[in-house]
Design a protein around this motif. Structure first.
Motif, PDB file in Angstrom:
ATOM      1  N   LYS A 127      38.777  57.527  36.151  1.00  0.00           N
ATOM      2  CA  LYS A 127      38.559  56.546  35.085  1.00  0.00           C
ATOM      3  C   LYS A 127      37.978  55.247  35.651  1.00  0.00           C
ATOM      4  CE  LYS A 127      41.661  53.600  33.155  1.00  0.00           C
ATOM      5  NZ  LYS A 127      42.919  53.164  32.636  1.00  0.00           N
ATOM      6  N   TYR A 128      38.563  54.752  36.749  1.00  0.00           N
ATOM      7  CA  TYR A 128      38.088  53.493  37.315  1.00  0.00           C
ATOM      8  C   TYR A 128      36.720  53.637  37.973  1.00  0.00           C
ATOM      9  CZ  TYR A 128      42.390  51.156  36.088  1.00  0.00           C
ATOM     10  OH  TYR A 128      43.415  50.610  35.372  1.00  0.00           O
ATOM     11  N   CYS A 129      36.455  54.780  38.599  1.00  0.00           N
ATOM     12  CA  CYS A 129      35.128  55.007  39.189  1.00  0.00           C
ATOM     13  C   CYS A 129      34.068  55.056  38.084  1.00  0.00           C
ATOM     14  CB  CYS A 129      35.114  56.295  40.017  1.00  0.00           C
ATOM     15  SG  CYS A 129      35.922  56.103  41.617  1.00  0.00           S
ATOM     16  N   LYS A 130      34.413  55.691  36.967  1.00  0.00           N
ATOM     17  CA  LYS A 130      33.479  55.767  35.835  1.00  0.00           C
ATOM     18  C   LYS A 130      33.234  54.358  35.278  1.00  0.00           C
ATOM     19  CE  LYS A 130      32.765  58.250  31.503  1.00  0.00           C
ATOM     20  NZ  LYS A 130      33.067  57.643  30.235  1.00  0.00           N
ATOM     21  N   GLU A 131      34.295  53.574  35.191  1.00  0.00           N
ATOM     22  CA  GLU A 131      34.169  52.201  34.694  1.00  0.00           C
ATOM     23  C   GLU A 131      33.276  51.368  35.622  1.00  0.00           C
ATOM     24  OE1 GLU A 131      37.320  48.930  33.063  1.00  0.00           O
ATOM     25  OE2 GLU A 131      37.962  51.036  33.076  1.00  0.00           O
ATOM     26  N   LEU A 132      33.435  51.567  36.941  1.00  0.00           N
ATOM     27  CA  LEU A 132      32.581  50.866  37.904  1.00  0.00           C
ATOM     28  C   LEU A 132      31.123  51.271  37.730  1.00  0.00           C
ATOM     29  CD1 LEU A 132      34.847  50.971  41.066  1.00  0.00           C
ATOM     30  CD2 LEU A 132      33.922  48.903  40.017  1.00  0.00           C
ATOM     31  N   ASP A 133      30.884  52.568  37.502  1.00  0.00           N
ATOM     32  CA  ASP A 133      29.511  53.046  37.269  1.00  0.00           C
ATOM     33  C   ASP A 133      28.913  52.399  36.024  1.00  0.00           C
ATOM     34  OD1 ASP A 133      29.329  54.688  39.496  1.00  0.00           O
ATOM     35  OD2 ASP A 133      30.069  56.463  38.440  1.00  0.00           O
ATOM     36  N   LEU A 165      38.791  46.340  40.230  1.00  0.00           N
ATOM     37  CA  LEU A 165      37.769  46.223  39.192  1.00  0.00           C
ATOM     38  C   LEU A 165      37.440  44.753  38.920  1.00  0.00           C
ATOM     39  CD1 LEU A 165      36.812  48.908  37.980  1.00  0.00           C
ATOM     40  CD2 LEU A 165      37.935  48.265  35.874  1.00  0.00           C
ATOM     41  N   GLU A 166      38.466  43.903  38.878  1.00  0.00           N
ATOM     42  CA  GLU A 166      38.259  42.477  38.645  1.00  0.00           C
ATOM     43  C   GLU A 166      37.447  41.845  39.774  1.00  0.00           C
ATOM     44  OE1 GLU A 166      42.075  40.603  38.041  1.00  0.00           O
ATOM     45  OE2 GLU A 166      42.558  41.965  36.384  1.00  0.00           O
ATOM     46  N   VAL A 167      37.747  42.240  41.011  1.00  0.00           N
ATOM     47  CA  VAL A 167      37.014  41.698  42.159  1.00  0.00           C
ATOM     48  C   VAL A 167      35.538  42.089  42.075  1.00  0.00           C
ATOM     49  CG1 VAL A 167      36.734  41.874  44.670  1.00  0.00           C
ATOM     50  CG2 VAL A 167      39.002  41.554  43.695  1.00  0.00           C
ATOM     51  N   VAL A 168      35.278  43.360  41.760  1.00  0.00           N
ATOM     52  CA  VAL A 168      33.886  43.832  41.657  1.00  0.00           C
ATOM     53  C   VAL A 168      33.182  43.132  40.495  1.00  0.00           C
ATOM     54  CG1 VAL A 168      32.405  45.840  41.242  1.00  0.00           C
ATOM     55  CG2 VAL A 168      34.361  46.034  42.778  1.00  0.00           C
ATOM     56  N   ALA A 169      33.887  42.930  39.389  1.00  0.00           N
ATOM     57  CA  ALA A 169      33.291  42.210  38.253  1.00  0.00           C
ATOM     58  C   ALA A 169      32.905  40.788  38.673  1.00  0.00           C
ATOM     59  CB  ALA A 169      34.259  42.182  37.076  1.00  0.00           C
ATOM     60  N   HIS A 225      47.717  49.017  38.685  1.00  0.00           N
ATOM     61  CA  HIS A 225      47.528  47.567  38.821  1.00  0.00           C
ATOM     62  C   HIS A 225      46.572  47.264  39.973  1.00  0.00           C
ATOM     63  CE1 HIS A 225      48.419  43.304  38.764  1.00  0.00           C
ATOM     64  NE2 HIS A 225      48.688  43.367  40.065  1.00  0.00           N
ATOM     65  N   LYS A 226      46.745  47.947  41.108  1.00  0.00           N
ATOM     66  CA  LYS A 226      45.869  47.715  42.262  1.00  0.00           C
ATOM     67  C   LYS A 226      44.422  48.082  41.927  1.00  0.00           C
ATOM     68  CE  LYS A 226      49.250  48.239  45.958  1.00  0.00           C
ATOM     69  NZ  LYS A 226      49.649  48.988  47.148  1.00  0.00           N
ATOM     70  N   MET A 227      44.239  49.170  41.188  1.00  0.00           N
ATOM     71  CA  MET A 227      42.888  49.590  40.821  1.00  0.00           C
ATOM     72  C   MET A 227      42.253  48.599  39.850  1.00  0.00           C
ATOM     73  SD  MET A 227      43.158  53.717  40.563  1.00  0.00           S
ATOM     74  CE  MET A 227      43.708  54.706  41.939  1.00  0.00           C
ATOM     75  N   LYS A 228      43.073  48.055  38.924  1.00  0.00           N
ATOM     76  CA  LYS A 228      42.557  47.043  37.989  1.00  0.00           C
ATOM     77  C   LYS A 228      42.115  45.795  38.747  1.00  0.00           C
ATOM     78  CE  LYS A 228      44.994  48.234  33.757  1.00  0.00           C
ATOM     79  NZ  LYS A 228      46.190  48.021  32.961  1.00  0.00           N
ATOM     80  N   LYS A 229      42.895  45.389  39.758  1.00  0.00           N
ATOM     81  CA  LYS A 229      42.537  44.221  40.566  1.00  0.00           C
ATOM     82  C   LYS A 229      41.204  44.455  41.278  1.00  0.00           C
ATOM     83  CE  LYS A 229      44.832  40.851  41.240  1.00  0.00           C
ATOM     84  NZ  LYS A 229      44.630  39.594  40.511  1.00  0.00           N
TER      85      LYS A 229
END
Length: 184
Positions: A165-171, A16-20, A10-14
């Motif tokens: 997974k989240y780092c790849k999604e950020l990339d 991702l939302e902030v960066v988006a 959940h923290k990692m998803k948040k």
């Protein structure tokens, strides 16, 4: 163990939302109301986002029109936009404020691309910090006897997979935004 990983997922998803949201605030040569999200106007002594005191519309792809619900806010909105890092001079006609977005120069595109990379790297650092905190909690739980070494190692592997997974999604998000910026 499962609820532990869900908490950090959940923290990692948040993150991702902030960066988006940061990516959305980078203008890509066309009008997007999200560029105004970080600009606050002084509304009776309280800093308030522009979208909470005015309606924002896009009459054409290169402009935004801001119509405040309280006409006395026109000057305050104009001043907030001028002092922001948006780099656009607002046009006030007494009823609405218009923002005309010029075509991006090659130099400005490169600057914005660097900014996007900075946001993505900041997101990755945040994700890694979440992983580090989780690893520390796992080790503490093992020392307390709440979990076995095998369980800790399983959780650490899941955490690492989540982080990757989240780092790849950020990339991927960063590459998509950079491609959008560099498109002429």
């Amino acid at each position: 163990m499962q609820e532990f990983n869900q908490e950090f997922d959940h923290k990692m998803k948040k993150t991702l939302e902030v960066v988006a949201g940061d990516f959305a605030s980078v203008r890509a040569g066309r009008a997007n109301a999200a560029v105004l999200d970080k600009i606050a106007v002084d509304y009776y002594g309280t800093p308030t986002p522009i979208n909470q005191v005015a309606s924002i519309s896009s009459p054409d792809p290169r402009s935004l029109m801001i119509q405040p619900w309280d006409a006395s806010l026109l000057k305050a909105i104009e001043k907030a936009i001028q002092t922001s890092e948006l780099g656009i001079n607002p046009q006030n006609d007494g009823k609405v404020i218009r923002l005309l977005f010029p075509q991006l120069t090659e130099e400005r595109r490169k600057e914005l691309t660097k900014q996007v990379k900075k946001y993505a790297e900041g997101g990755k650092v945040a994700v890694r910090n979440i992983r580090r905190d989780a690893m520390e909690k796992l080790k503490a739980a093992e020392k307390k006897g709440d979990m076995t070494e095998d369980d800790r190692k399983d959780c650490e592997k899941e955490l690492q997979d989540m982080t990757d997974k989240y780092c790849k999604e950020l990339d991927e998000m960063s590459a998509k935004k950079e491609k959008e910026l560099m498109a002429v």
